[in-house]
Design an enzyme around this catalytic site. Structure first.
Site, mmCIF file in Angstrom:
data_model
loop_
_atom_site.group_PDB
_atom_site.id
_atom_site.type_symbol
_atom_site.label_atom_id
_atom_site.label_comp_id
_atom_site.label_asym_id
_atom_site.label_seq_id
_atom_site.Cartn_x
_atom_site.Cartn_y
_atom_site.Cartn_z
ATOM 1 N N GLU A 157 -22.531 15.671 57.477
ATOM 2 C CA GLU A 157 -21.144 16.151 57.404
ATOM 3 C C GLU A 157 -20.146 15.153 58.004
ATOM 4 O O GLU A 157 -19.030 15.522 58.341
ATOM 5 C CB GLU A 157 -21.000 17.519 58.093
ATOM 6 C CG GLU A 157 -21.573 18.668 57.282
ATOM 7 C CD GLU A 157 -21.327 20.042 57.901
ATOM 8 O OE1 GLU A 157 -21.327 21.023 57.146
ATOM 9 O OE2 GLU A 157 -21.156 20.146 59.135
ATOM 10 N N GLY A 173 -35.484 29.881 54.328
ATOM 11 C CA GLY A 173 -34.781 31.112 54.700
ATOM 12 C C GLY A 173 -35.746 32.149 55.239
ATOM 13 O O GLY A 173 -36.627 31.817 56.042
ATOM 14 N N ASP A 178 -29.509 25.430 61.647
ATOM 15 C CA ASP A 178 -29.015 24.634 62.786
ATOM 16 C C ASP A 178 -29.785 24.974 64.060
ATOM 17 O O ASP A 178 -30.079 24.099 64.876
ATOM 18 C CB ASP A 178 -27.515 24.881 63.003
ATOM 19 C CG ASP A 178 -26.680 24.325 61.864
ATOM 20 O OD1 ASP A 178 -27.160 23.391 61.182
ATOM 21 O OD2 ASP A 178 -25.561 24.828 61.643
ATOM 22 N N GLY A 237 -19.730 23.901 62.445
ATOM 23 C CA GLY A 237 -20.064 22.529 62.052
ATOM 24 C C GLY A 237 -21.525 22.329 62.411
ATOM 25 O O GLY A 237 -21.961 22.754 63.495
ATOM 26 N N ASP A 270 -14.488 27.337 62.414
ATOM 27 C CA ASP A 270 -14.855 28.213 61.298
ATOM 28 C C ASP A 270 -13.986 29.459 61.237
ATOM 29 O O ASP A 270 -13.781 30.148 62.236
ATOM 30 C CB ASP A 270 -16.321 28.643 61.419
ATOM 31 C CG ASP A 270 -17.280 27.556 60.964
ATOM 32 O OD1 ASP A 270 -16.830 26.605 60.284
ATOM 33 O OD2 ASP A 270 -18.478 27.649 61.285
HETATM 34 N N1 LIG Z 1 -33.628 36.641 57.497
HETATM 35 C C1 LIG Z 1 -34.356 35.883 58.340
HETATM 36 N N2 LIG Z 1 -35.248 36.472 59.194
HETATM 37 C C2 LIG Z 1 -35.995 35.739 60.056
HETATM 38 N N3 LIG Z 1 -35.918 34.388 60.130
HETATM 39 C C3 LIG Z 1 -35.065 33.748 59.308
HETATM 40 C C4 LIG Z 1 -34.229 34.459 58.369
HETATM 41 N N4 LIG Z 1 -33.461 33.545 57.700
HETATM 42 C C5 LIG Z 1 -33.829 32.335 58.193
HETATM 43 N N5 LIG Z 1 -34.782 32.443 59.147
HETATM 44 C C6 LIG Z 1 -35.452 31.353 59.887
HETATM 45 O O1 LIG Z 1 -34.562 30.254 59.959
HETATM 46 C C7 LIG Z 1 -35.152 29.095 59.372
HETATM 47 C C8 LIG Z 1 -34.055 28.292 58.692
HETATM 48 O O2 LIG Z 1 -33.373 29.079 57.748
HETATM 49 P P1 LIG Z 1 -32.810 28.495 56.361
HETATM 50 O O3 LIG Z 1 -31.999 29.560 55.716
HETATM 51 O O4 LIG Z 1 -33.948 27.943 55.574
HETATM 52 O O5 LIG Z 1 -31.880 27.291 56.838
HETATM 53 P P2 LIG Z 1 -30.315 27.016 56.499
HETATM 54 O O6 LIG Z 1 -29.555 27.826 57.482
HETATM 55 O O7 LIG Z 1 -30.203 25.538 56.744
HETATM 56 O O8 LIG Z 1 -30.090 27.404 55.067
HETATM 57 C C9 LIG Z 1 -36.231 29.618 58.441
HETATM 58 O O9 LIG Z 1 -37.269 28.669 58.277
HETATM 59 C C10 LIG Z 1 -36.704 30.884 59.147
HETATM 60 O O10 LIG Z 1 -37.713 30.589 60.094
HETATM 61 MG MG LIG Z 2 -30.483 29.251 54.039
#
Ligand SMILES: Nc1ncnc2c1ncn2[C@@H]1O[C@H](COP(=O)(O)OP(=O)(O)O)[C@@H](O)[C@H]1O
Ligand SMILES: [Mg+2]
Length: 306
Positions: free
Chosen positions: A140, A222, A252, A40, A14
């Site tokens: 991927e 998220g 991940d 990755g 990356d």
């Molecule tokens: N800003 C944040 N603060 C606290 N926990 C987070 C935050 N962003 C993500 N997470 C945690 O990480 C998990 C996965 O994040 P997500 O963004 O949904 O996945 P990806 O990275 O695949 O987009 C969420 O369900 C949450 O528990």
């Molecule tokens: Mg996300």
């Protein structure tokens, strides 16, 4: 002993660029800062499971370039085993990410060695499959390889976790053969064919999805957390309030942690809670792999937040 995790997926070198704006056509733009690191989805998830203490093998491919060497060494540094890592003529997978000041992210990946994975590579795993308890996959690498693994492993006593990311078509039959299906908001919207952008819509959609595919499912949202369904009930896991500095690798970390829990036959909802802790810690640090927590760090975090 039947206690191994195989992560079958991608490794990318990356290149993360922090910049005020993207260049215009024909312009050369000077970016403010760059970071180079192992990435990755496959490698990230393998690193998270290994940092927690699992016995993890990475099955994937890197090129004959210097980045391939770096990717292999990084895996080893985190305790991931490289016995089934293939080195192929040509370039390694690369991720080039432009991060703008307002948080907008643009990303390109070079397919490279990741897309040279084939069914013959999977046929070489027969020996280790006997001792494998959990297989973790993402999308991927060529989808035909992922489907081949799932066909094969579903006939064995192996738990299959599919992190269907990035979202691309996967046959219904293949999804049904998985034990756990994990996706973020964008991917769940794709697979459910509806807009999922809050807890309510996610709860509704995950119930329907679980009924249709008969698979334990996790839809992450998220900073809004995650919803989890085992086919009988849906539970919501809010994220922990932390000082998030960089959220790449959150998903991940979540998936790698889930894999770790499944080695111990942990209940799905308990596992989701543990994975939520892991990803909370991951977003507190810069870079996906370096920020992922060890078991001790997760335990300390859990004691502080209970
Ligand atoms: N800003 C944040 N603060 C606290 N926990 C987070 C935050 N962003 C993500 N997470 C945690 O990480 C998990 C996965 O994040 P997500 O963004 O949904 O996945 P990806 O990275 O695949 O987009 C969420 O369900 C949450 O528990
Ligand atoms: Mg996300």
């Amino acid at each position: 002993m039947k206690d191994k995790i195989l992560v079958i997926g991608s490794l990318n070198y990356d290149i993360i660029l922090k910049q005020k704006r993207l260049p215009q056509a024909g312009e050369t733009y000077a970016v403010d800062a760059a970071m180079f690191c192992g990435g990755g989805k496959g490698a990230n998830q393998a690193v998270q499971s290994a940092k927690l203490g699992a016995d993890v093998y990475m099955v994937g491919a890197v090129g004959t370039d210097a980045m391939g060497t770096y990717l292999r060494e990084t895996l080893l540094k985190y305790g991931v085993k490289d016995k089934y890592l293939k080195i192929t003529e040509g370039e390694s997978g690369v991720g080039i990410v432009n991060c703008l000041e307002d948080g907008t992210v643009f990303a390109n990946i070079v397919k490279g060695a990741n897309y040279k994975m084939n069914q013959a590579d999977i046929d070489k795993l027969d020996e280790v499959l006997k001792n494998t308890k959990v297989i973790i996959l993402q999308l991927e690498i060529p989808v035909a390889v992922v489907e081949y693994v799932i066909e094969k492993a579903s006939k064995m006593e192996i738990k299959i976790i599919l992190n269907a990311a990035p979202a691309i078509p996967v046959s219904e039959d293949i999804i049904k053969k998985c034990d756990y299906f994990v996706v973020n908001e964008i991917e769940s919207s794709y697979y459910c064919n509806r807009n999922i952008d809050n807890v309510e819509t996610a709860k509704e959609a995950i119930m329907e999805f679980c009924e249709k595919y008969k698979v334990n499912s996790v839809f992450t949202l998220g900073k809004d957390g995650a919803v989890v369904c085992d086919g009988r009930e849906v539970q919501y896991f809010p994220s922990y309030k932390v000082n998030a500095v960089e959220t790449t690798g959150a998903g991940d970390s979540f998936v790698g942690a889930l894999g770790y829990c499944m080695i111990y036959d942990m209940d799905l909802f308990q596992a989701a809670k543990f994975a939520t802790c892991c990803s909370a810690l991951t977003v507190c640090g810069i870079g996906a792999q370096p920020a992922m927590p060890t078991l001790e760090e997760v335990k300390n975090f859990e004691t502080m937040h209970d």
